[in-house]
Design a protein around this motif. Structure first.
Motif, PDB file in Angstrom:
ATOM      1  N   HIS A 195       3.113  -6.939  12.704  1.00 15.22           N
ATOM      2  CA  HIS A 195       3.905  -6.514  11.382  1.00 15.22           C
ATOM      3  C   HIS A 195       3.399  -5.649  10.514  1.00 15.22           C
ATOM      4  O   HIS A 195       5.215  -4.749  10.334  1.00 15.22           O
ATOM      5  CB  HIS A 195       3.113  -8.011  10.414  1.00 15.22           C
ATOM      6  CG  HIS A 195       3.847  -7.219   9.346  1.00 15.22           C
ATOM      7  ND1 HIS A 195       3.563  -7.074   7.847  1.00 15.22           N
ATOM      8  CD2 HIS A 195       4.956  -8.469   8.342  1.00 15.22           C
ATOM      9  CE1 HIS A 195       4.177  -7.356   6.911  1.00 15.22           C
ATOM     10  NE2 HIS A 195       5.118  -7.833   7.252  1.00 15.22           N
TER      11      HIS A 195
ATOM     12  N   ARG B 262       7.966  -3.868  10.074  1.00 19.10           N
ATOM     13  CA  ARG B 262       8.263  -3.853   8.798  1.00 19.10           C
ATOM     14  C   ARG B 262       8.504  -2.021   8.341  1.00 19.10           C
ATOM     15  O   ARG B 262       8.955  -1.375   7.515  1.00 19.10           O
ATOM     16  CB  ARG B 262       6.816  -4.105   7.372  1.00 19.10           C
ATOM     17  CG  ARG B 262       7.337  -4.635   6.569  1.00 19.10           C
ATOM     18  CD  ARG B 262       7.185  -5.643   5.293  1.00 19.10           C
ATOM     19  NE  ARG B 262       7.280  -5.264   3.835  1.00 19.10           N
ATOM     20  CZ  ARG B 262       7.469  -6.267   3.449  1.00 19.10           C
ATOM     21  NH1 ARG B 262       7.623  -7.768   4.104  1.00 19.10           N
ATOM     22  NH2 ARG B 262       7.776  -5.594   2.129  1.00 19.10           N
TER      23      ARG B 262
ATOM     24  N   PHE C  49      15.476  -0.508   2.524  1.00 15.11           N
ATOM     25  CA  PHE C  49      15.532  -1.595   1.652  1.00 15.11           C
ATOM     26  C   PHE C  49      14.907  -1.077  -0.247  1.00 15.11           C
ATOM     27  O   PHE C  49      14.302  -2.422  -0.543  1.00 15.11           O
ATOM     28  CB  PHE C  49      15.041  -2.508   2.173  1.00 15.11           C
ATOM     29  CG  PHE C  49      15.969  -3.079   3.286  1.00 15.11           C
ATOM     30  CD1 PHE C  49      17.607  -3.397   3.189  1.00 15.11           C
ATOM     31  CD2 PHE C  49      15.371  -3.583   4.202  1.00 15.11           C
ATOM     32  CE1 PHE C  49      18.125  -3.608   4.459  1.00 15.11           C
ATOM     33  CE2 PHE C  49      17.050  -3.445   5.523  1.00 15.11           C
ATOM     34  CZ  PHE C  49      17.856  -3.716   5.420  1.00 15.11           C
TER      35      PHE C  49
ATOM     36  N   SER D  32      19.108 -11.578   5.433  1.00 15.42           N
ATOM     37  CA  SER D  32      19.783 -11.231   4.201  1.00 15.42           C
ATOM     38  C   SER D  32      21.587 -12.082   4.069  1.00 15.42           C
ATOM     39  O   SER D  32      21.647 -11.672   2.578  1.00 15.42           O
ATOM     40  CB  SER D  32      20.152  -9.833   4.369  1.00 15.42           C
ATOM     41  OG  SER D  32      21.358  -9.572   5.566  1.00 15.42           O
TER      42      SER D  32
ATOM     43  N   THR E 245      19.990 -16.217   2.267  1.00 12.36           N
ATOM     44  CA  THR E 245      19.510 -16.472   0.415  1.00 12.36           C
ATOM     45  C   THR E 245      20.935 -15.739  -0.169  1.00 12.36           C
ATOM     46  O   THR E 245      21.242 -16.760  -1.237  1.00 12.36           O
ATOM     47  CB  THR E 245      18.208 -15.467   1.178  1.00 12.36           C
ATOM     48  OG1 THR E 245      19.193 -14.043   1.826  1.00 12.36           O
ATOM     49  CG2 THR E 245      17.511 -15.827   1.944  1.00 12.36           C
TER      50      THR E 245
ATOM     51  N   PHE F 161       8.145 -21.236   3.511  1.00 12.60           N
ATOM     52  CA  PHE F 161       7.670 -20.291   4.286  1.00 12.60           C
ATOM     53  C   PHE F 161       6.784 -21.203   4.298  1.00 12.60           C
ATOM     54  O   PHE F 161       5.583 -22.725   3.847  1.00 12.60           O
ATOM     55  CB  PHE F 161       8.377 -19.606   3.956  1.00 12.60           C
ATOM     56  CG  PHE F 161       8.777 -18.374   4.366  1.00 12.60           C
ATOM     57  CD1 PHE F 161      10.074 -19.195   5.907  1.00 12.60           C
ATOM     58  CD2 PHE F 161       9.187 -17.235   4.158  1.00 12.60           C
ATOM     59  CE1 PHE F 161      10.984 -18.023   6.232  1.00 12.60           C
ATOM     60  CE2 PHE F 161      10.637 -16.940   4.362  1.00 12.60           C
ATOM     61  CZ  PHE F 161      11.532 -17.511   5.828  1.00 12.60           C
TER      62      PHE F 161
ATOM     63  N   ARG G 134       2.464 -21.348   6.865  1.00 14.08           N
ATOM     64  CA  ARG G 134       0.947 -19.823   7.723  1.00 14.08           C
ATOM     65  C   ARG G 134       0.382 -20.578   8.055  1.00 14.08           C
ATOM     66  O   ARG G 134       0.597 -22.247   8.517  1.00 14.08           O
ATOM     67  CB  ARG G 134       0.566 -19.356   6.279  1.00 14.08           C
ATOM     68  CG  ARG G 134       1.032 -18.351   5.707  1.00 14.08           C
ATOM     69  CD  ARG G 134       1.350 -17.019   5.741  1.00 14.08           C
ATOM     70  NE  ARG G 134       2.213 -15.921   4.869  1.00 14.08           N
ATOM     71  CZ  ARG G 134       3.355 -16.350   4.144  1.00 14.08           C
ATOM     72  NH1 ARG G 134       4.709 -16.642   4.778  1.00 14.08           N
ATOM     73  NH2 ARG G 134       3.954 -15.312   3.727  1.00 14.08           N
TER      74      ARG G 134
ATOM     75  N   ALA H  55      10.546 -17.238  -5.690  1.00 13.58           N
ATOM     76  CA  ALA H  55      11.704 -17.116  -4.999  1.00 13.58           C
ATOM     77  C   ALA H  55      11.677 -15.977  -4.280  1.00 13.58           C
ATOM     78  O   ALA H  55      11.883 -16.504  -2.564  1.00 13.58           O
ATOM     79  CB  ALA H  55      13.070 -17.024  -6.199  1.00 13.58           C
TER      80      ALA H  55
ATOM     81  N   HIS I 165       4.054 -10.101   3.614  1.00 12.18           N
ATOM     82  CA  HIS I 165       5.643 -10.539   3.621  1.00 12.18           C
ATOM     83  C   HIS I 165       6.535 -10.754   2.738  1.00 12.18           C
ATOM     84  O   HIS I 165       7.712 -11.022   3.180  1.00 12.18           O
ATOM     85  CB  HIS I 165       5.715 -12.187   4.473  1.00 12.18           C
ATOM     86  CG  HIS I 165       4.617 -11.875   5.587  1.00 12.18           C
ATOM     87  ND1 HIS I 165       5.657 -11.678   7.286  1.00 12.18           N
ATOM     88  CD2 HIS I 165       3.389 -12.116   6.403  1.00 12.18           C
ATOM     89  CE1 HIS I 165       4.779 -11.430   8.007  1.00 12.18           C
ATOM     90  NE2 HIS I 165       3.456 -11.826   7.902  1.00 12.18           N
TER      91      HIS I 165
ATOM     92  N   CYS J 169       9.217 -10.435   0.078  1.00 15.21           N
ATOM     93  CA  CYS J 169      10.233  -9.993   0.561  1.00 15.21           C
ATOM     94  C   CYS J 169      11.858  -8.857   0.728  1.00 15.21           C
ATOM     95  O   CYS J 169      11.339  -7.994  -0.191  1.00 15.21           O
ATOM     96  CB  CYS J 169      11.443 -11.297   0.077  1.00 15.21           C
ATOM     97  SG  CYS J 169      13.106 -10.620   0.387  1.00 15.21           S
TER      98      CYS J 169
END
Ligand code: HEM
Length: 419
Positions: A106, A110, A117, A257, A260, A307, A309, A359, A366, A368
């Motif tokens: 990850h 990422r 971003f 993207s 949402t 979400f 886990r 939000a 993780h 956003c």
């Protein structure tokens, strides 16, 4: 812990629950927060897996502090899936890239796109986001009416995403935006009328993967200043990224993207019309107040409801004895109304400060990646609507069916046509 039966429905694992009006669903989550904050539920009803394979129940985490704790704990991992409903693992791995990876994979994946971003980069490109928003609204202004979902809420994030990843062709862009919408809507009757839910997801993922591979081939020949070029030039685990890795990245980013931000734009327009005092307060000093307002609008209608886990080892969370391997679903849309954190949470207060809404997730690895871009897009869309369509009025909205998104399908609006 024994809990007395709830007087309101809390069967969040059923589709029937998600067909209820929002205020009834919120009453269910409120009861859970107050009485059974980490509650055990039977397997989520699924259109993706046959009943013999859908046998795993889940914990629902509904309080703010617990969602934050689980989001930040290394014990709760994403590698086995991030939705309440299970999906075949090979499907999610092929479509959701590092959203469904754990460290070290990850971190490395990422890291490849992190700077694209970053808030600094989004600030740098604010001008063209603003210009795109201006042009989209100017395009509909002379018509005096529009469905604000396809004609604004979907098209604007789609244009920005396309620009980011290097899609320059209109047809390819429309295909991408449509497929991104399908990806998160596998149980929406609008799509399941004609396809089985797993086919909706699979078709969307395959369409997006096809676009990604076509683009990757193009960008290897003609590099640009975009994310796909970036991916073709980078290495992962010491090797060039494979087409499959690039496709998985692309599918995940387009889903993350487009939907949402689109739902956020649509819900914000509705909620501002439903709360004229709040809308008037914002419009008195749009530039001075919009940043604060965006936070409250995202708290009020978090585009992503949950979400999930999976627990790596046994863990006690707010009294619940979670076992290794258990599914743990984090309800952002419940945490955002937690009285322990928000004063008067059922009042929309655009001036609310501080606003520790979840939000964009509860923090942790993780959180956003696109939060700065999402905020900027929402801000630009609202600015253009209130500037160019000052007397616009929304008519009856049509929400989508979903247990993943606060989704919106149609939002008809009218205004005095621009000359
Ligand atoms: C208002 C708009 C948006 C909302 C509400 C939102 C919400 C979220 C949430 C709740 C998560 C999961 C957090 C967690 O598991 O802890 C997430 C992850 C993510 N979001 Fe967003 N998002 C938005 C816009 C965007 C945009 C515009 C992008 C653009 C690329 C984006 C890219 C991502 C990515 C890549 C992840 C996965 C991060 C990871 O696994 O490390 N999001 N988002």
């Amino acid at each position: 812990m024994s809990v007395s039966p709830s007087p309101v429905p809390t069967d969040i694992e059923t589709f029937a629950f998600w067909e209820r009006p929002r205020d009834e669903r919120q009453a269910g989550f409120r009861w859970l927060r107050d009485n059974d904050p980490v509650s055990w539920h039977p397997p989520a009803e699924s259109l993706l897996l046959p009943p013999e394979l859908n046998k795993v129940g889940f914990w629902a985490v509904t309080r703010h502090a617990d969602v934050v704790e689980a989001s930040r704990s290394k014990n709760f991992q994403s590698g086995k899936g991030v939705f309440m409903e299970d999906m075949p693992i090979e499907v999610i791995k092929g479509a959701l890239s590092f959203l469904v990876e754990d460290p070290p994979r990850h971190t490395e994946l990422r890291g490849i796109v992190q700077s694209a971003f970053s808030p600094a980069r989004v600030k740098k490109i604010e001008g063209w986001i603003r210009q795109h928003a201006h042009d989209v609204v100017a395009g509909i202004a002379p018509d005096g009416k529009a469905d604000m979902v396809p004609q604004l809420a979907k098209v604007l994030p789609g244009l920005i995403f396309a620009h980011y990843v290097g899609v320059t062709d209109d047809e390819m862009r429309d295909k991408t935006v449509h497929a991104a919408d399908m990806l998160g809507s596998w149980n929406d009757p609008e799509y399941t009328k004609t396809m089985a839910p797993i086919e909706v997801f699979g078709h969307a993922a395959q369409t997006l993967a096809g676009v990604a591979m076509e683009l990757a081939a193009l960008r290897r020949q003609e590099p640009g200043d975009d994310v796909v070029t970036w991916l073709t030039q980078t290495t992962f685990e010491g090797e060039e990224m494979s087409d499959m890795d690039i496709a998985s990245f692309f599918v995940m980013l387009s889903g993350a993207s487009n939907d949402t931000t689109g739902h956020a734009i649509a819900h914000s327009l509705i909620e501002l019309q439903r709360h004229p005092d709040q809308q008037a307060w914002l419009l008195e000093d749009f530039e001075g107040r919009i940043d604060n307002a965006v936070e409250e609008l995202l708290r009020w209608r978090a585009p992503i409801l949950h979400f999930r886990r999976t627990a790596l080892a046994d863990y006690e969370l707010n009294g619940a004895e979670i076992k290794a391997g258990d599914k743990v679903v984090l309800w952002y849309d419940s945490a955002n109304f937690d009285e322990a954190v928000f004063d008067d949470p059922f009042t929309l207060d655009l001036s609310r400060k501080p606003n520790k809404h979840l939000a964009f997730g509860g923090g942790g690895l993780h959180f956003c990646l696109g939060n700065a871009l999402g905020r900027q897009l929402l801000k630009c869309a609202l600015r253009e609507v209130y500037t160019q369509l000052p007397d616009f009025q929304l008519e009856e909205p049509q929400e989508g069916f979903s247990n993943l998104f606060n989704s919106m399908r149609h939002l008809p609006a009218r205004w005095t046509p621009a000359a």
